[in-house]
Design a protein around this motif. Structure first.
Motif, PDB file in Angstrom:
ATOM      1  N   TYR A   1      -2.555   6.623   5.028  1.00 26.09           N
ATOM      2  CA  TYR A   1      -2.276   5.403   4.276  1.00 26.09           C
ATOM      3  C   TYR A   1      -3.420   5.169   3.300  1.00 26.09           C
ATOM      4  O   TYR A   1      -4.587   5.413   3.629  1.00 26.09           O
ATOM      5  CB  TYR A   1      -2.204   4.170   5.178  1.00 26.09           C
TER       6      TYR A   1
ATOM      7  N   ARG B   1      -8.426   3.628  -1.959  1.00 26.38           N
ATOM      8  CA  ARG B   1      -9.233   3.515  -0.738  1.00 26.38           C
ATOM      9  C   ARG B   1      -8.366   3.740   0.497  1.00 26.38           C
ATOM     10  O   ARG B   1      -7.236   3.270   0.563  1.00 26.38           O
ATOM     11  CB  ARG B   1      -9.885   2.138  -0.638  1.00 26.38           C
TER      12      ARG B   1
ATOM     13  N   ASN C   1      -6.569   3.166   3.852  1.00 28.75           N
ATOM     14  CA  ASN C   1      -6.108   1.966   4.540  1.00 28.75           C
ATOM     15  C   ASN C   1      -6.011   2.313   6.014  1.00 28.75           C
ATOM     16  O   ASN C   1      -5.118   3.057   6.426  1.00 28.75           O
ATOM     17  CB  ASN C   1      -4.746   1.543   3.988  1.00 28.75           C
ATOM     18  N   ASP C   2      -6.943   1.790   6.800  1.00 29.84           N
ATOM     19  CA  ASP C   2      -7.020   2.185   8.208  1.00 29.84           C
ATOM     20  C   ASP C   2      -6.158   1.318   9.109  1.00 29.84           C
ATOM     21  O   ASP C   2      -6.446   1.181  10.294  1.00 29.84           O
ATOM     22  CB  ASP C   2      -8.474   2.166   8.686  1.00 29.84           C
ATOM     23  N   GLU C   3      -5.102   0.761   8.584  1.00 35.08           N
ATOM     24  CA  GLU C   3      -4.172  -0.004   9.420  1.00 35.08           C
ATOM     25  C   GLU C   3      -3.641   0.898  10.535  1.00 35.08           C
ATOM     26  O   GLU C   3      -3.113   1.983  10.285  1.00 35.08           O
ATOM     27  CB  GLU C   3      -3.007  -0.526   8.576  1.00 35.08           C
TER      28      GLU C   3
ATOM     29  N   PHE D   1       0.850  -1.175   0.000  1.00 37.35           N
ATOM     30  CA  PHE D   1       0.000   0.000   0.000  1.00 37.35           C
ATOM     31  C   PHE D   1       0.892   1.233   0.000  1.00 37.35           C
ATOM     32  O   PHE D   1       2.120   1.132   0.075  1.00 37.35           O
ATOM     33  CB  PHE D   1      -0.984   0.008   1.185  1.00 37.35           C
TER      34      PHE D   1
ATOM     35  N   GLY E   1      -6.058   5.645   8.320  1.00 35.39           N
ATOM     36  CA  GLY E   1      -6.888   5.847   7.145  1.00 35.39           C
ATOM     37  C   GLY E   1      -7.597   7.182   7.111  1.00 35.39           C
ATOM     38  O   GLY E   1      -8.541   7.352   6.342  1.00 35.39           O
TER      39      GLY E   1
ATOM     40  N   HIS F   1      -4.727   2.292   0.000  1.00 31.46           N
ATOM     41  CA  HIS F   1      -4.489   1.147  -0.872  1.00 31.46           C
ATOM     42  C   HIS F   1      -4.156   1.641  -2.281  1.00 31.46           C
ATOM     43  O   HIS F   1      -4.369   2.808  -2.619  1.00 31.46           O
ATOM     44  CB  HIS F   1      -5.720   0.245  -0.898  1.00 31.46           C
TER      45      HIS F   1
END
Length: 380
Positions: free
Chosen positions: A240, A246, A248-250, A189, A254, A242
């Motif tokens: 972050y 979209r 990325n809520d790691e 990502f 996000g 993808h």
């Protein structure tokens, strides 16, 4: 057809366009430099180390980061301070450069001020700034003995960034398929604020000949990526994202927070150097409109749709600085007020000053027409 400073050989001085005197602009820029590099403990972030090295300190985390070191080198080359540039680069090569393991050829992203590493992992935003600053240093000052053979160092670093892992050891910093920069080499990502198409356009001129097509395509891919990673109404980008854009809520990344601020500034500098991309202009217009009714004291963390969290912004001065730098691309009714807000804001003081004041200084450089492309010079 897009035409920026590279083609025209001219840089906008937005401060002068708004009526500020050249002498006053020069004084403000010099004042900012002195505050960061020579000032007292309330503003400075650069510290000499020994006879021939120096580092930029993340004053909020008390470490030395490739982000800050590469930023410091870019500031120094733009200000024609080879002495400071060489000190920072020598510290970086001495303590951060990795010669063993899967990340050999990259730089450790975080060290203590005494040079001990906090991590053996790299962060690609540092590498791309190192390479660009080194090319500019080579073109502005000429190359010397290693590690001050700046151009060779830049090409070697970019070669590693693209081809790492072809021997089965390590990972590249750009995805070879979609040509998007990764958040870290061993992930799938990105971070929208890492995307610097204006740098890649120049890498396509000066990197290894076999890689120049890749860099040209990477510039186009990054501009396309920003159009899908930034929210269609607010323009806000997540920290972050993808590869399909979209969030990325790691680990909660996000949303729109500190890293994300840089997207607006990057779009502004891309427009200045290579001309307006109307899709990206629309993004910064939306960002400036979103913040038009908000005071810096009230800046928050937001979802990219603009919903506020209770958490305040850690770096409000950095955010207002990037929104001002976006005016190089924007044609919104808020562009002028964003620049005037920066002009009327001093350097940040206190523990969190590092990130804010880096973004502040870049905005001052860019809006005064002094954040320039340094081209190769004919030398006798």
């Amino acid at each position: 057809m897009r035409e920026g400073a590279l083609a025209k050989g001219m840089y906008r001085n937005v401060f002068a366009e708004l009526g500020y005197a050249e002498e006053e602009i020069d004084a403000r820029l010099q004042e900012a430099w002195e505050g960061l590099f020579e000032g007292n403990e309330h503003t400075r972030i650069y510290y000499p180390a020994g006879d021939d090295m120096g580092y930029l300190l993340d004053t909020g985390n008390l470490d030395v980061r490739t982000e800050g070191m590469s930023y410091g080198m870019m500031m120094a080359v733009q200000m024609d301070r080879r002495d400071v540039f060489d000190r920072i680069w020598k510290w970086t090569r001495t303590y951060m450069y990795m010669t063993e393991g899967e990340n050999a050829g990259y730089f450790a992203w975080s060290c203590l001020p005494d040079g001990r590493r906090n991590s053996n992992g790299p962060a690609p935003d540092g590498e791309e700034y190192f390479a660009m600053a080194l090319f500019f240093a080579s073109h502005r000052w000429g190359d010397r003995e290693p590690p001050f053979d700046y151009g060779a160092q830049a090409r070697e670093l970019l070669r590693t960034c693209l081809h790492k892992g072809e021997d089965g050891v390590g990972q590249p910093m750009w995805d070879p398929g979609n040509k998007l920069i990764k958040f870290i080499p061993n992930c799938d990502f990105s971070d929208p604020s890492y995307h610097l198409p204006h740098f890649y356009e120049l890498f396509a001129l000066w990197a290894d000949p076999d890689d120049r097509k890749f860099w040209k395509e990477a510039a186009a891919a990054s501009r396309d990526y920003l159009t899908i990673a930034c929210h269609p109404v607010t323009g806000l980008a997540p920290e972050y994202a993808h590869y399909d854009g979209r969030p990325n809520d790691e680990r909660g990344y996000g949303h729109f927070f500190s890293d994300s601020y840089r997207v607006a500034a990057n779009i502004g500098l891309d427009a200045e150097w290579f001309g307006i991309d109307e899709r990206l202009r629309a993004i910064v217009n939306r960002i400036q409109a979103f913040f038009a009714d908000k005071e810096p004291a009230d800046y928050r963390r937001y979802t990219i749709a603009g919903e506020p969290f209770d958490e305040p912004a850690l770096h409000p001065v950095g955010l207002l600085a990037t929104n001002a730098m976006a005016s190089l691309a924007a044609d919104s009714p808020h562009a002028r007020s964003c620049v005037e807000r920066l002009w009327n804001t001093p350097l940040r003081q206190g523990d969190r000053r590092y990130y804010d004041n880096c973004l502040y200084f870049f905005a001052m450089l860019a809006l005064s027409g002094r954040y320039r492309i340094w081209m190769p010079q004919a030398r006798s």
